[in-house]
Design an enzyme around this catalytic site. Structure first.
Site, mmCIF file in Angstrom:
data_model
loop_
_atom_site.group_PDB
_atom_site.id
_atom_site.type_symbol
_atom_site.label_atom_id
_atom_site.label_comp_id
_atom_site.label_asym_id
_atom_site.label_seq_id
_atom_site.Cartn_x
_atom_site.Cartn_y
_atom_site.Cartn_z
ATOM 1 N N LYS A 124 -4.025 5.208 8.390
ATOM 2 C CA LYS A 124 -5.331 4.802 8.574
ATOM 3 C C LYS A 124 -5.290 3.378 8.702
ATOM 4 O O LYS A 124 -5.960 2.801 9.726
ATOM 5 C CB LYS A 124 -6.288 5.087 7.218
ATOM 6 C CG LYS A 124 -7.515 4.826 7.345
ATOM 7 C CD LYS A 124 -7.882 3.329 6.881
ATOM 8 C CE LYS A 124 -9.308 2.847 7.080
ATOM 9 N NZ LYS A 124 -9.456 1.361 6.477
ATOM 10 N N ASP A 142 -11.423 7.254 7.557
ATOM 11 C CA ASP A 142 -11.104 6.923 6.128
ATOM 12 C C ASP A 142 -12.253 7.741 5.386
ATOM 13 O O ASP A 142 -12.776 8.641 5.729
ATOM 14 C CB ASP A 142 -11.600 5.417 6.109
ATOM 15 C CG ASP A 142 -13.117 5.292 7.184
ATOM 16 O OD1 ASP A 142 -13.976 6.338 6.532
ATOM 17 O OD2 ASP A 142 -12.937 4.513 8.046
#
Length: 214
Positions: A124, A142
């Site tokens: 991420k 996320d």
DNA sequence: ATCCCGAGGG
DNA sequence: CCCTCTGGAT
């Protein structure tokens, strides 16, 4: 699992997001690639507001890995003590800074593999740096993007990579670049985790959430 | 699956 | 009080 919305429905959703916020930016303060990388690493399980409060003073004095090493782990810990998971984060940022100096000439690398090899940098965080700084077509998923993607039907998936792919496959090309920030903003202010504000939601008529829960 | 962790909101 | 916040490493 929620069904996947159709192309024209997703097009309409992002057209509305674009009308409200034509140029969505990230809300994490930073002054260069290094401070962006650090800010994103610090933001794990923390709010942007909390991270910005701590990095304001930090980045005014420390904006390179060399300066970060000079500050040291103890000094960094003092700056970020108000952020969750601060001990691990301080240790990771110091180790990461050492690697940038030793192996990358003090620069932030632009490849996914190099970024993800850094301590505290996973898929991420790498995706955020790749897309925000290096303008690569990477979709960072996320907690917000995952929740909004699944709730609405924009990008359903059981795990992060499925949602990433759903965004790549189903969000019309013109909206790809800013899709991440639009989904974040929608998740942060309207499609919030606990009690989504469907009453003021601009895409309520296209969303699958209430259809699924009622 | 679990740990790391503090601040803010409900 | 409990839950959530732009996760990553084991």
């Amino acid at each position: 699992m929620v069904r996947q919305l159709a192309y024209h429905e997703i097009h309409e959703i992002f057209a509305r997001f674009q009308a409200v916020e034509p140029e969505p930016k990230g809300e994490l303060d930073h002054v260069n690639a290094f401070t962006l990388l650090v800010a994103v690493a610090l933001s794990a399980q923390a709010t942007d507001a909390g991270v910005n409060k701590a990095t304001r003073a930090l980045f005014a004095a420390v904006d390179t890995p060399q300066k970060m090493l000079a500050l040291g782990e103890e000094g960094l810990t003092e700056h970020i003590r108000t952020i969750g998971l601060y001990r691990q984060k301080a240790r990771n940022v110091i180790r990461l800074s050492q690697i940038l100096v030793d192996s990358y000439g003090g620069e932030v690398p632009s490849s996914r593999a190099a970024l993800q090899s850094l301590p505290g940098v996973g898929r991420k965080t790498a995706n955020v740096v790749l897309s925000m700084w290096f303008h690569h077509p990477a979709q960072a998923v996320d907690t917000h993007v995952f929740r909004v993607g699944n709730r609405t039907g924009i990008a359903p998936g059981r795990d992060v990579e499925q949602v990433e792919r759903a965004i790549e496959d189903h969000v019309p090309a013109p909206f790809q670049k800013h899709a991440h920030h639009w989904l974040i903003l929608h998740g942060r202010y309207i499609c919030v985790a606990r009690k989504p504000k469907c009453g003021i939601c601009p895409i309520r008529d296209l969303c699958l959430y209430e259809e699924k829960t009622l």
